[in-house]
Design a protein around this motif. Structure first.
Motif, short mmCIF file in Angstrom:
data_model
loop_
_atom_site.label_atom_id
_atom_site.label_comp_id
_atom_site.label_asym_id
_atom_site.label_seq_id
_atom_site.Cartn_x
_atom_site.Cartn_y
_atom_site.Cartn_z
N GLN A 1 -2.84 8.93 8.19
CA GLN A 1 -1.91 7.94 6.95
C GLN A 1 -0.85 7.92 7.02
O GLN A 1 -0.07 9.36 6.70
CB GLN A 1 -2.52 8.91 5.20
CG GLN A 1 -3.80 8.62 4.96
CD GLN A 1 -4.41 9.44 3.35
OE1 GLN A 1 -3.83 10.08 3.03
NE2 GLN A 1 -5.36 8.78 2.79
N ASP B 1 -0.06 3.55 5.29
CA ASP B 1 -1.02 2.80 6.13
C ASP B 1 -2.27 3.22 6.76
O ASP B 1 -0.95 5.34 7.53
CB ASP B 1 -0.40 2.29 7.36
CG ASP B 1 0.27 0.75 6.66
OD1 ASP B 1 0.58 0.98 5.65
OD2 ASP B 1 1.56 0.68 7.74
N TRP B 2 -3.16 3.08 7.17
CA TRP B 2 -3.87 3.72 8.01
C TRP B 2 -3.16 3.73 9.06
O TRP B 2 -3.58 2.29 10.33
CB TRP B 2 -5.32 3.44 8.10
CG TRP B 2 -6.09 4.25 6.74
CD1 TRP B 2 -6.22 3.33 5.63
CD2 TRP B 2 -6.02 4.90 6.73
NE1 TRP B 2 -6.74 3.77 4.30
CE2 TRP B 2 -7.21 5.35 5.05
CE3 TRP B 2 -6.33 6.68 7.23
CZ2 TRP B 2 -7.02 6.36 4.55
CZ3 TRP B 2 -7.39 7.94 6.66
CH2 TRP B 2 -8.01 7.56 5.45
N ARG B 3 -3.41 4.91 10.42
CA ARG B 3 -3.22 4.94 11.68
C ARG B 3 -4.29 5.48 12.57
O ARG B 3 -4.74 6.65 11.98
CB ARG B 3 -2.65 5.62 11.94
CG ARG B 3 -2.14 6.02 14.35
CD ARG B 3 -1.98 4.81 15.00
NE ARG B 3 -0.59 3.76 14.18
CZ ARG B 3 0.19 3.87 15.34
NH1 ARG B 3 0.63 4.98 16.26
NH2 ARG B 3 1.85 3.21 14.92
N THR C 1 0.53 -0.85 0.04
CA THR C 1 -0.02 -0.04 0.09
C THR C 1 0.67 1.10 -0.12
O THR C 1 2.19 0.82 0.77
CB THR C 1 -1.21 0.00 1.43
OG1 THR C 1 -0.26 -0.10 2.43
CG2 THR C 1 -1.98 -1.34 1.22
N LYS D 1 -3.89 -1.81 6.74
CA LYS D 1 -3.70 -1.47 5.02
C LYS D 1 -4.99 -2.14 4.57
O LYS D 1 -5.63 -2.65 5.22
CB LYS D 1 -2.60 -2.75 5.02
CG LYS D 1 -1.26 -2.02 4.76
CD LYS D 1 -0.12 -3.27 4.32
CE LYS D 1 1.17 -2.44 4.93
NZ LYS D 1 1.38 -1.41 4.43
N ILE E 1 -2.72 -4.17 10.76
CA ILE E 1 -1.33 -4.60 10.79
C ILE E 1 -1.06 -5.19 12.63
O ILE E 1 -0.24 -6.11 12.88
CB ILE E 1 -0.97 -4.24 10.33
CG1 ILE E 1 -1.08 -3.89 8.29
CG2 ILE E 1 1.17 -4.50 10.57
CD1 ILE E 1 -0.75 -5.15 8.10
N GLN F 1 9.14 0.88 4.18
CA GLN F 1 8.21 0.85 5.65
C GLN F 1 8.35 2.21 5.92
O GLN F 1 8.74 3.46 5.32
CB GLN F 1 9.55 0.64 6.46
CG GLN F 1 9.13 -0.87 6.51
CD GLN F 1 10.39 -1.62 7.92
OE1 GLN F 1 11.81 -1.72 7.53
NE2 GLN F 1 10.03 -2.84 8.68
N ASP G 1 -3.06 0.19 13.42
CA ASP G 1 -2.66 0.15 12.15
C ASP G 1 -3.25 -0.80 11.16
O ASP G 1 -2.80 -2.06 10.98
CB ASP G 1 -1.05 0.27 11.72
CG ASP G 1 -0.09 1.04 12.72
OD1 ASP G 1 -0.46 2.06 12.96
OD2 ASP G 1 0.86 0.32 13.29
#
Length: 491
Positions: free
Chosen positions: A383, A368-370, A365, A440, A449, A392, A438
């Motif tokens: 994001q 990553d969404w947090r 992706t 995806k 994640i 990473q 976290d």
């Protein structure tokens, strides 16, 4: 300002020291009229803490009156239960051989005053035992068969000290009462106190200095004093109403001991020890999420001595494969491999640090969404983009430096509903604290994640949308919980 009370069983026990208005007999303390809302710090120096004895009742009624007391009733009970020694000081035994006398000596004893001892090589040991069993005077007894071991930890009375020990005790008490108990307050008196555990030297802390200042200011606006403390302030912990951990947490770390101690003291704790346990080990977390049927990347657990399963991973997960040590953080302890040779080499290096590895399919992706979640409610959405030229968010360079990708912070309502919903579900199996989830998200699936018990909250990043309101909401949750505890204690 809290009043310091030094309670002795008999006035004669204080005969070696100057008279003080802070010193009171146990009988007088127990007969003192109750004062609503009185703040007091009590040092219980009774001769014995035996069950239902006068020393026991001093600590028991101190807690009933809302006073902070050392030793607490829990500590007294722990010292009576020898079975707890193995839990609290097992690791300390391993350090004894290089510090205790050799030759034919098979027994040894040392006295500890507020975590201090005259035996310099045992200074660290004395501090750790005091942290495990906070009691003014402790007698440590050691025995040796093949190796030295702690055979007993016993409370001792002021009346048992010789002249040299009396001098040591006086110095330790003076140091303790000046450094450990609450320093004089500012002119304004706050309704509650929160200890904010932080480490200014931590390379990648969960909150930058500006964010820590925002937490302090948010606390003031709610009549809460937020007091930054460090790892050496363990003995001060009981004087506060709450603990807010702003260091990266781990089970084999002082952050977990702080959280565990605070919970035992019935304080409001974020992060609580259960959350630390469930979040900081990725293998534990993976099993927990799987048991609740929450979507994650396809995952396999690999044992160090299971070469066959390691070799079969490409057939199960396909390349690339992501290998993770169980307790890595900030993208550390993680490798991405794309060939059998890379898989074998990376696994060998990671297995130097752990007996088990987590192997996951690689989900590409752009970011990553947090999702920040507090007490089961979404708090913020970010994001986190991958570091330039790296797969990473954090790229740890060969020289020990780290760089990160960009970010975008937006209102929770603008994040995909399925992402927010999954984040809230993931935290529900952990607890009701503060978490960063976290996730995806691709065109056809979303996957957790990890759940972070100690999420990053940096000024200029996570607060980019909510601003100061982010800090106030967190402090307001502390206030709600502290009010609930105070009301509960009056029922």
């Amino acid at each position: 300002m809290s009043r310091l009370l030094i309670v002795v069983e008999k006035p004669a026990d204080w005969g070696a020291y100057y008279p003080s208005d802070n010193v009171i007999s146990a009988t007088d303390y127990l007969k003192r009229p109750l004062v609503d809302g009185e703040r007091a710090q009590v040092i219980n120096l009774c001769r014995s803490y035996r069950y239902l004895g006068i020393g026991y009742y001093v600590s028991l009624l101190a807690e009933a009156r809302g006073h902070k007391v050392i030793p607490s009733v829990r500590t007294i009970n722990d010292l009576r239960r020898r079975s707890l020694y193995g839990i609290d000081i097992e690791d300390l035994n391993q350090k004894l051989d290089r510090h205790l006398p050799g030759g034919d000596t098979s027994e040894f004893a040392a006295t500890v005053f507020f975590g201090q001892t005259r035996h310099a090589p045992l200074a660290d040991l004395a501090r750790q035992v005091f942290e495990a069993f906070p009691c003014p005077i402790l007698k440590l007894e050691f025995t040796r068969q093949k190796v030295w071991q702690i055979s007993a930890v016993k409370p001792a009375g002021l009346n048992t000290l010789n002249e040299a020990q009396e001098d040591l005790f006086a110095a330790a008490l003076d140091s303790f009462s000046r450094r450990i108990w609450r320093k004089p307050r500012a002119k304004r008196k706050y309704r509650y106190d929160i200890a904010m555990l932080q480490d200014p030297a931590e390379p990648m802390p969960p909150s930058n200095p500006k964010a820590l200042r925002h937490f302090i200011e948010a606390g003031k606006s709610l009549d809460i004093e937020v007091d930054p403390i460090g790892r050496n302030d363990f003995a001060r912990l009981a004087e506060y109403d709450g603990l807010f951990i702003r260091e990266t947490t781990a089970l084999d770390h002082h952050t977990y001991r702080f959280a565990h101690r605070a919970e035992r003291e019935d304080m409001v704790v974020i992060d609580d020890p259960t959350s630390i346990l469930r979040c900081t080990n990725k293998i534990y977390l993976n099993d927990l999420l799987a048991s609740k049927k929450l979507p994650t990347p396809r995952t396999e657990v690999v044992f160090r001595d299971d070469a066959q399963k390691l070799a079969a991973l490409p057939d199960v997960l396909g390349f690339p494969i992501v290998l993770k040590i169980p307790d890595g953080s900030f993208s550390r302890g993680i490798s991405k491999v794309s060939t059998p040779e890379e898989l074998k080499s990376a696994a060998a290096k990671l297995f130097e640090h752990t007996a088990l590895l987590l192997a996951q399919e690689y989900m590409y992706t752009e970011f990553d969404w947090r999702i920040g979640v507090l007490a089961g409610q979404p708090l913020y959405a970010c994001q986190y983009f991958m570091s330039r030229g790296h797969w990473q968010i954090y790229d740890h360079g060969a020289k020990g430096t780290a760089k990160s990708g960009g970010f975008r912070t937006l209102p929770v309502r603008d994040a995909p509903a399925e992402v927010v919903k999954l984040a809230v579900k993931a935290t529900a199996v952990i607890g009701d604290g503060l978490y960063g989830v976290d996730i995806k998200a691709t065109d056809d699936r979303v996957a957790v994640i990890e759940v972070n018990d100690n999420p990053s909250i940096d000024a200029g990043v996570e607060d980019a949308y909510l601003g100061e309101d982010l800090y106030r909401r967190i402090m307001d949750e502390f206030l709600r919980r502290m009010e609930r505890k105070r009301l509960g204690s009056r029922d």
